[in-house]
Design an enzyme around this catalytic site. Structure first.
Site, PDB file in Angstrom:
ATOM      1  N   ASP A  12      -7.041   4.033  12.393  1.00 18.74           N
ATOM      2  CA  ASP A  12      -5.724   4.653  12.273  1.00 18.74           C
ATOM      3  C   ASP A  12      -5.758   6.005  11.568  1.00 18.74           C
ATOM      4  O   ASP A  12      -5.050   6.931  11.950  1.00 18.74           O
ATOM      5  CB  ASP A  12      -4.753   3.700  11.556  1.00 18.74           C
ATOM      6  CG  ASP A  12      -4.387   2.501  12.426  1.00 18.74           C
ATOM      7  OD1 ASP A  12      -4.332   2.686  13.662  1.00 18.74           O
ATOM      8  OD2 ASP A  12      -4.170   1.407  11.889  1.00 18.74           O
TER       9      ASP A  12
ATOM     10  N   ASP B 214       0.815  -1.227   0.000  1.00 19.17           N
ATOM     11  CA  ASP B 214       0.000   0.000   0.000  1.00 19.17           C
ATOM     12  C   ASP B 214       0.844   1.270   0.000  1.00 19.17           C
ATOM     13  O   ASP B 214       0.588   2.187  -0.786  1.00 19.17           O
ATOM     14  CB  ASP B 214      -0.925   0.046   1.228  1.00 19.17           C
ATOM     15  CG  ASP B 214      -2.132  -0.872   1.070  1.00 19.17           C
ATOM     16  OD1 ASP B 214      -2.401  -1.301  -0.071  1.00 19.17           O
ATOM     17  OD2 ASP B 214      -2.798  -1.144   2.081  1.00 19.17           O
TER      18      ASP B 214
END
Ligand code: ARG
Length: 406
Positions: free
Chosen positions: A124, A15
């Site tokens: 997050d 990612d």
């Protein structure tokens, strides 16, 4: 004209590697990567090389393990921090630290934006964004994974077209985040809460079937709430946690599997391994029961709960956390002593404790005849203690109200 500069939190995984190229292409910007070591056990050198291979303008490798333990984990220990009575907020604690490093680098490099690889569904992103905005509201925040709508397959295709190296772990269906305080495992079959987690996901803890048939006893020493010795040997908290991680993990201690309420309103099944956190928080809580007064301990439970919630919901930077820390710090003045624990077949059981600040008084507590406790005083005490309850019942009887109150 110089290009815009973006500072990206870089883990070396797919990612964030794709994010480097995404920001370079879509935002026509230079990317500066930052990898913060909070004990995730990754090869920092290899991550740095990978970053350079993606054409970054600069890269920072920051070893923040000591800072993570001293400034984030130790306060969590003092607060007995467990979100929903289960999760030692390990991932939650690392986010404000990583975010603050991003801001530091952005300011040093004169960057206009910071970026992270969080999705739009998790906790997050909240922790990163709130911390960044609190520290420097002028920084723009870019979250490529939150804005691109690529499936995993599409993402891999996009990466291959641009020669981005695909990590071997990409085949793993699990999303893993780990640091010194714990390891979180998500996705794949774990998304079915009724199914037992497959044994392959665990790395820090043995399955009970394979743990030793003899218990281990350990002794943790605390000074003002901070763990400072293991089995009588003085050591810094970082080494103590690392040592305990393997001792307790060997006995299968610290597997956590629970239903969790995320900030964004979603319920999710979460699995963690946190052997050291499980043992230390249990020991610390027990020691507090010996040295704090009943009133201090009962009130501190409320404060502890609020502290864990704040850390979880991304509000580490809220002044309330500092205020709670001030209260907690005051209570820790007497949390010094030793706690013995028995580790066996997945259990960590307190078997003994001692402290120079112990409020336990044998001559008061004993049922022996030699007690100093004045039993005749109990009579008058009970009369007044129960007075409101007894009065309420007298009224009930007078009015003919049944015992259930209806
Ligand atoms: N549910 C945990 C938390 O919110 C773990 C998050 C793990 N993060 C990750 N990117 N895999 O703190």
């Amino acid at each position: 004209m110089a290009k815009k500069r973006v500072v990206l939190a870089y883990s070396g995984g797919l990612d964030t590697s794709v994010s480097v190229k995404w920001i370079q292409e879509k935002y026509d910007s230079d990317v500066i990567t930052v990898t913060v070591d909070v004990g995730q056990g990754k090869d920092m050198k290899a991550i740095e090389e990978k970053a350079w291979s993606l054409g970054v303008l600069n890269h920072y490798s920051i070893d923040a393990r000591e800072e993570f333990v001293e400034e984030y984990v130790v306060p969590a220990i003092k607060a007995n921090a467990l979100y929903m009575d289960a999760y030692p907020v390990s991932s939650s604690l690392s986010r404000p630290l990583i975010a603050s490093k991003l801001v530091e680098v952005a300011e040093r490099e004169g960057a206009q934006a910071v970026a992270h690889g969080c999705t739009g569904k998790g906790n997050d992103q909240v922790r990163f964004d709130v911390t960044i905005k609190a520290l420097n509201p002028s920084l723009e925040i870019i979250a490529p994974v939150r804005e691109w709508s690529m499936t995993r397959d599409k993402e891999i295709e996009w990466a291959m077209e641009r020669g981005i190296p695909i990590p071997v772990t990409v085949k793993s269906p699990y999303s893993i985040d780990q640091n010194i305080w714990g390891r979180s495992i998500e996705c794949g079959v774990l998304e079915y809460p009724e199914m037992e987690p497959p044994s392959e996901i665990f790395e820090w803890t043995k399955p009970i079937e394979e743990t030793p048939d003899k218990p281990d006893y350990i002794k943790i020493g605390f000074e003002r709430g901070k763990p400072t010795s293991l089995n009588g040997e003085k050591m810094n908290t970082l080494s103590l946690i690392e040592k305990l991680q393997s001792i307790a993990g060997e006995h299968g201690v610290g597997r956590i599997d629970h239903m969790e309420d995320r900030i964004v309103g979603i319920k999710s099944r979460e699995v963690y391994e946190a052997p050291a956190a499980t043992v230390i928080i249990k020991a610390h809580t027990d020691l507090e029961k010996m040295v704090l007064t009943r009133h201090e301990k009962l009130f501190k439970r409320l404060v502890d709960h609020e502290w864990a919630v704040l850390a979880y919901v991304g509000l580490w930077m809220d002044p309330l956390r500092e205020a709670l820390d001030a209260f907690i710090e005051k209570t820790q003045e007497r949390v010094t002593g030793e706690v013995t624990m028995k580790l066996f077949k997945g259990n960590a059981q307190v078997t003994g404790r001692s402290s120079p600040y112990s409020l336990y008084d044998l001559s008061l507590a004993t049922y022996d005849i030699s007690t100093t406790f004045d039993q005749t005083a109990a009579l008058g005490f009970i009369k007044l203690w129960g007075l409101p309850t007894v009065t309420a019942w007298a009224l009930k009887k007078k009015l003919g109200i049944s015992s259930s109150g209806s």
